[in-house]
Write a protein that holds these residues in place. Structure first.
Motif, PDB file in Angstrom:
ATOM      1  N   GLU A 178       0.809  -1.215   0.000  1.00  0.00           N
ATOM      2  CA  GLU A 178       0.000   0.000   0.000  1.00  0.00           C
ATOM      3  C   GLU A 178       0.844   1.267   0.000  1.00  0.00           C
ATOM      4  N   THR A 179       2.141   1.142   0.224  1.00  0.00           N
ATOM      5  CA  THR A 179       3.002   2.326   0.193  1.00  0.00           C
ATOM      6  C   THR A 179       3.293   2.782  -1.240  1.00  0.00           C
ATOM      7  N   LEU A 180       2.838   2.006  -2.221  1.00  0.00           N
ATOM      8  CA  LEU A 180       3.057   2.364  -3.622  1.00  0.00           C
ATOM      9  C   LEU A 180       1.805   3.016  -4.202  1.00  0.00           C
ATOM     10  N   GLU A 181       2.035   4.047  -5.022  1.00  0.00           N
ATOM     11  CA  GLU A 181       0.942   4.746  -5.695  1.00  0.00           C
ATOM     12  C   GLU A 181       1.315   4.886  -7.172  1.00  0.00           C
ATOM     13  N   PHE A 182       0.352   4.617  -8.080  1.00  0.00           N
ATOM     14  CA  PHE A 182       0.654   4.605  -9.507  1.00  0.00           C
ATOM     15  C   PHE A 182      -0.231   5.598 -10.253  1.00  0.00           C
ATOM     16  N   HIS A 183       0.407   6.346 -11.170  1.00  0.00           N
ATOM     17  CA  HIS A 183      -0.289   7.327 -11.998  1.00  0.00           C
ATOM     18  C   HIS A 183       0.051   7.067 -13.457  1.00  0.00           C
ATOM     19  N   LEU A 184      -0.960   7.172 -14.331  1.00  0.00           N
ATOM     20  CA  LEU A 184      -0.779   6.987 -15.763  1.00  0.00           C
ATOM     21  C   LEU A 184      -1.257   8.253 -16.474  1.00  0.00           C
ATOM     22  N   PHE A 185      -0.398   8.818 -17.337  1.00  0.00           N
ATOM     23  CA  PHE A 185      -0.678  10.101 -17.983  1.00  0.00           C
ATOM     24  C   PHE A 185      -0.760   9.934 -19.495  1.00  0.00           C
ATOM     25  N   GLY A 186      -1.756  10.636 -20.108  1.00  0.00           N
ATOM     26  CA  GLY A 186      -1.867  10.591 -21.564  1.00  0.00           C
ATOM     27  C   GLY A 186      -2.591  11.793 -22.118  1.00  0.00           C
ATOM     28  N   ALA A 187      -2.199  12.220 -23.327  1.00  0.00           N
ATOM     29  CA  ALA A 187      -2.827  13.376 -23.966  1.00  0.00           C
ATOM     30  C   ALA A 187      -4.170  13.036 -24.576  1.00  0.00           C
ATOM     31  N   SER A 188      -4.412  11.778 -24.901  1.00  0.00           N
ATOM     32  CA  SER A 188      -5.678  11.395 -25.530  1.00  0.00           C
ATOM     33  C   SER A 188      -6.786  11.323 -24.482  1.00  0.00           C
ATOM     34  N   ASP A 189      -8.017  11.283 -24.978  1.00  0.00           N
ATOM     35  CA  ASP A 189      -9.165  11.243 -24.068  1.00  0.00           C
ATOM     36  C   ASP A 189      -9.455   9.843 -23.547  1.00  0.00           C
ATOM     37  N   THR A 190      -8.838   8.835 -24.141  1.00  0.00           N
ATOM     38  CA  THR A 190      -9.016   7.456 -23.710  1.00  0.00           C
ATOM     39  C   THR A 190      -7.667   6.761 -23.696  1.00  0.00           C
ATOM     40  N   ILE A 191      -7.583   5.666 -22.963  1.00  0.00           N
ATOM     41  CA  ILE A 191      -6.404   4.830 -23.087  1.00  0.00           C
ATOM     42  C   ILE A 191      -6.510   4.012 -24.377  1.00  0.00           C
ATOM     43  N   LEU A 192      -5.414   3.514 -24.861  1.00  0.00           N
ATOM     44  CA  LEU A 192      -5.376   2.729 -26.095  1.00  0.00           C
ATOM     45  C   LEU A 192      -6.157   3.415 -27.221  1.00  0.00           C
ATOM     46  N   PRO A 193      -5.831   4.670 -27.553  1.00  0.00           N
ATOM     47  CA  PRO A 193      -6.649   5.410 -28.516  1.00  0.00           C
ATOM     48  C   PRO A 193      -6.674   4.809 -29.916  1.00  0.00           C
ATOM     49  N   THR A 194      -5.671   4.019 -30.276  1.00  0.00           N
ATOM     50  CA  THR A 194      -5.633   3.424 -31.618  1.00  0.00           C
ATOM     51  C   THR A 194      -6.135   1.986 -31.631  1.00  0.00           C
ATOM     52  N   HIS A 195      -6.666   1.516 -30.510  1.00  0.00           N
ATOM     53  CA  HIS A 195      -7.109   0.137 -30.412  1.00  0.00           C
ATOM     54  C   HIS A 195      -8.642   0.048 -30.368  1.00  0.00           C
ATOM     55  N   ASN A 196      -9.126  -1.170 -30.420  1.00  0.00           N
ATOM     56  CA  ASN A 196     -10.546  -1.436 -30.315  1.00  0.00           C
ATOM     57  C   ASN A 196     -11.093  -0.852 -29.005  1.00  0.00           C
ATOM     58  N   ARG A 197     -12.203  -0.136 -29.099  1.00  0.00           N
ATOM     59  CA  ARG A 197     -12.747   0.545 -27.919  1.00  0.00           C
ATOM     60  C   ARG A 197     -13.151  -0.448 -26.835  1.00  0.00           C
ATOM     61  N   GLY A 198     -13.626  -1.610 -27.220  1.00  0.00           N
ATOM     62  CA  GLY A 198     -13.983  -2.604 -26.212  1.00  0.00           C
ATOM     63  C   GLY A 198     -12.779  -3.025 -25.387  1.00  0.00           C
ATOM     64  N   MET A 199     -11.635  -3.200 -26.038  1.00  0.00           N
ATOM     65  CA  MET A 199     -10.420  -3.526 -25.309  1.00  0.00           C
ATOM     66  C   MET A 199     -10.048  -2.397 -24.367  1.00  0.00           C
ATOM     67  N   GLY A 200     -10.206  -1.153 -24.835  1.00  0.00           N
ATOM     68  CA  GLY A 200      -9.904  -0.016 -23.970  1.00  0.00           C
ATOM     69  C   GLY A 200     -10.763  -0.002 -22.721  1.00  0.00           C
ATOM     70  N   ARG A 201     -12.048  -0.288 -22.876  1.00  0.00           N
ATOM     71  CA  ARG A 201     -12.950  -0.291 -21.715  1.00  0.00           C
ATOM     72  C   ARG A 201     -12.574  -1.385 -20.727  1.00  0.00           C
ATOM     73  N   ARG A 202     -12.201  -2.548 -21.248  1.00  0.00           N
ATOM     74  CA  ARG A 202     -11.819  -3.639 -20.343  1.00  0.00           C
ATOM     75  C   ARG A 202     -10.565  -3.269 -19.540  1.00  0.00           C
ATOM     76  N   LEU A 203      -9.615  -2.656 -20.210  1.00  0.00           N
ATOM     77  CA  LEU A 203      -8.390  -2.290 -19.494  1.00  0.00           C
ATOM     78  C   LEU A 203      -8.600  -1.090 -18.573  1.00  0.00           C
ATOM     79  N   GLU A 204      -9.541  -0.226 -18.907  1.00  0.00           N
ATOM     80  CA  GLU A 204      -9.903   0.848 -17.972  1.00  0.00           C
ATOM     81  C   GLU A 204     -10.420   0.259 -16.666  1.00  0.00           C
ATOM     82  N   ARG A 205     -11.226  -0.794 -16.790  1.00  0.00           N
ATOM     83  CA  ARG A 205     -11.753  -1.457 -15.598  1.00  0.00           C
ATOM     84  C   ARG A 205     -10.621  -2.091 -14.786  1.00  0.00           C
TER      85      ARG A 205
END
Length: 338
Positions: free
Chosen positions: A166-193
């Motif tokens: 629990e002493t670790l904290e993780f942040h992910l940064f991106g300019a796009s409005d979604t993760i995996l912007p060039t990939h299938n949107r369903g895959m993006g939603r699963r990985l967002e979860r």
């Protein structure tokens, strides 16, 4: 090399110029970081491969080209002459465009040097006396896979040394409005979860504009405190490609036609991330470096492990072999499959 080892060409001497004798396979990097693979699993030993191909192996970094004299300029040795040249040097995250990033962030590429940097990264986290905040810049497949792999590895390491994860904290940064912007949107939603379930804090829609020792600042002025920064975005090409006079795109990548030959210099080929195939523009990612292809004469697209030409052989090897034989170069037809 493997193809020419299997079918040598009489009168042709192969020379491999490489900065690293053990070359990593980028697709296995997250698994290597997570501890699922060891070093030998994720690397190709070029020494036995060169011996198999009958190739001369020069353990040097290429730092330039003299296209008029047909020479490769190397670090620490005389220029190497060539009749035909294949450039396969990959790409590196470009840190120059973001103030402070070059002096603070840990770039994932070149992967060959990242392995050592990752071990030092682990050592710093293990030695930390308090909480550690980790920032990963880049929300493409590489960034998402890496943040999850790093989290898995560091959690396991802390458990082994008796410290709470629990002493670790993780942040992910991106300019796009979604993760995996060039990939299938369903895959993006699963990985967002998955990212939510793992407690990764995701910062989207704002480019990172500056980096300092201990903080990341985004375009909207938001500053996030972090102790470690991994950089997995903005791939760039070696500047000496443009300086040599090759036709390159806006990112400095070598423009090539379908047979992977330079659009400006006959007898110079490029493949992988360093190449920009003018008829088939793609992001610099392995998922596009190994596309599905439709060789001529096939009614349906079929997957391939690399670019393939009319004969079904890898296009780069086929193009080089055709050049030696004085025959026409193989053509590619790229298709997109669901």
């Amino acid at each position: 090399l493997k193809r020419f080892g299997m079918r040598p060409v009489a009168g042709v001497r192969l020379t491999l110029i490489t900065r690293d004798i053990h070359t990593p396979y980028s697709g296995m990097l997250p698994g290597l970081v997570a501890g699922h693979y060891d070093f030998d699993d994720a690397h190709i030993d070029l020494a036995p491969l060169s011996r198999f191909a009958g190739a001369r192996l020069l353990h040097r970094a290429a730092v330039g080209l003299d296209l008029d004299r047909r020479q490769v300029i190397c670090d620490g040795r005389p220029p190497v002459p060539y009749d035909l040249l294949s450039i396969n040097i990959g790409s590196t995250p470009s840190l120059r465009e973001v103030p402070g990033a070059a002096g603070v962030a840990v770039p994932v590429k070149p992967i060959s040097t990242f392995v050592a940097r990752w071990e030092r990264f682990r050592a710093r986290v293990a030695a930390a006396s308090g909480p550690v905040k980790v920032g990963v810049v880049g929300v493409g497949a590489g960034g998402v896979e890496l943040v999850l792999a790093v989290q898995f590895a560091l959690h396991r390491m802390l458990e082994e040394i008796g410290r709470p994860a629990e002493t670790l904290e993780f942040h992910l940064f991106g300019a796009s409005d979604t993760i995996l912007p060039t990939h299938n949107r369903g895959m993006g939603r699963r990985l967002e979860r998955v990212l939510r379930e793992r407690g990764v804090q995701v910062h989207l829609g704002q480019a990172v504009t500056s980096v300092s020792d201990g903080a990341i600042t985004c375009a909207d002025g938001t500053t996030v405190a972090v102790d470690e920064i991994l950089w997995v975005t903005q791939a760039g090409a070696a500047p000496w490609l443009r300086e040599a006079g090759l036709d390159v795109d806006e990112g400095g990548f070598v423009r090539v036609d379908d047979p992977l030959q330079s659009t400006s210099h006959t007898g110079v080929f490029a493949a992988g991330d360093v190449a920009a195939v003018v008829n088939h523009p793609r992001d610099k990612a392995g998922v596009f470096a190994v596309p599905a292809l439709k060789p001529f004469g096939c009614e349906k697209p079929r997957p391939a492990v690399n670019a393939r030409g009319r004969s079904g052989r890898p296009a780069l090897a086929s193009s080089i072999r055709a050049t030696f034989a004085g025959s026409s170069l193989p053509m590619l037809r790229v298709v997109v499959t669901p």
